[in-house]
Design an enzyme around this catalytic site. Structure first.
Site, PDB file in Angstrom:
ATOM      1  CB  VAL A 175      -0.945  -0.007   1.222  1.00 35.09           C
ATOM      2  CG1 VAL A 175      -1.820   1.240   1.223  1.00 35.09           C
ATOM      3  CG2 VAL A 175      -1.807  -1.262   1.219  1.00 35.09           C
ATOM      4  CE  LYS A 176       4.170   5.293  -4.881  1.00 27.90           C
ATOM      5  NZ  LYS A 176       4.006   5.566  -6.310  1.00 27.90           N
ATOM      6  CB  VAL A 177       0.617   5.641   2.773  1.00 26.07           C
ATOM      7  CG1 VAL A 177       0.043   6.731   3.667  1.00 26.07           C
ATOM      8  CG2 VAL A 177      -0.244   4.386   2.837  1.00 26.07           C
TER       9      VAL A 177
END
Ligand code: E4P
Length: 220
Positions: free
Chosen positions: A85-87
């Site tokens: 997950v890219k945050v």
């Protein structure tokens, strides 16, 4: 240094994977939009990428509140084991990363430009930290110097979990060279850059000479 492809284009991913050099993929909303991506097909698209690439595939969240980011992240992570997950690096992103990490979900903290941001990303539980090179160059700063600082600073500490540095916003082979000399774990590169990385005029000239000489051998 491992190579990730920075794209949402399926053909590019298939081509790079066929070279046997592809360790992962990073996508972002801009890259998905560039492919004419539709919201309803986003999850299927990520799954398709995960089925091609045997490695981490970053899919970016777009919520601005921690609860939204966590909910999106949980949904994305459930799509496939390869999903990371890219945050974005921001207070709500840190809080969401801590929550996702506590749930065993891997996060790639993106839009990271400084050492303090990178340290906070690592402390929040991010498995990957993505310092951007090219966007510093865009504002006439030396992106590679910032990357070097991030790599050196993170190497000073044990965060209690593995943290890999992804050199991002890589625009040309010189950035790849810099990232490798600095010791980044990964460079995520557009396909056009990967293609340039494999080429050199002397390689082309050498190949032409070999082929010409081989013709002579065949005709002898
Ligand atoms: C990757 O994770 C980043 O989103 C990407 O490398 C940004 O690249 P850009 O600065 O060329 O848009």
């Amino acid at each position: 240094m491992k190579f990730f492809l920075d794209t949402a284009n399926i053909s590019e991913i298939e081509e790079a994977a066929s070279w046997g050099v592809l360790a992962g993929v990073t996508t972002n909303p801009t890259l998905y939009a560039r492919e004419g991506g539709k919201l309803a097909e986003f999850h299927d698209h990520i799954v398709r990428i995960c089925e091609i690439v045997d490695g981490p595939v970053s899919a970016e969240t777009v919520g601005l509140k921690r609860e939204e980011i966590v909910a999106e992240g949980v949904e994305l992570a459930a799509l496939h084991d390869n999903v990371v997950v890219k945050v974005p690096t921001m207070p709500e992103g840190l809080a969401a990363t801590r929550e996702l990490a506590n749930r065993g979900i891997k996060v790639n903290m993106t839009l990271c430009f400084t050492v303090p941001q990178a340290l906070l990303a690592a402390r929040s539980g991010a498995a990957y930290v993505s310092p951007f090179i090219g966007r510093f160059d865009d504002i006439s700063e030396d992106g590679s110097e910032h990357l070097a600082n991030v790599v050196a600073a993170l190497n000073n500490y044990d965060f209690g979990h593995d943290v890999e540095v992804i050199a991002a916003s890589v625009r040309h082979p010189q950035h790849v060279l810099q990232a490798a000399l600095i010791g980044a774990d990964i460079a995520t590169v557009p396909m056009s850059t990967l293609e340039k990385c494999v080429k050199h005029p002397l390689t082309d000239r050498g190949l032409e000479a070999f082929l010409a000489d081989w013709e002579k051998v065949k005709n002898s």
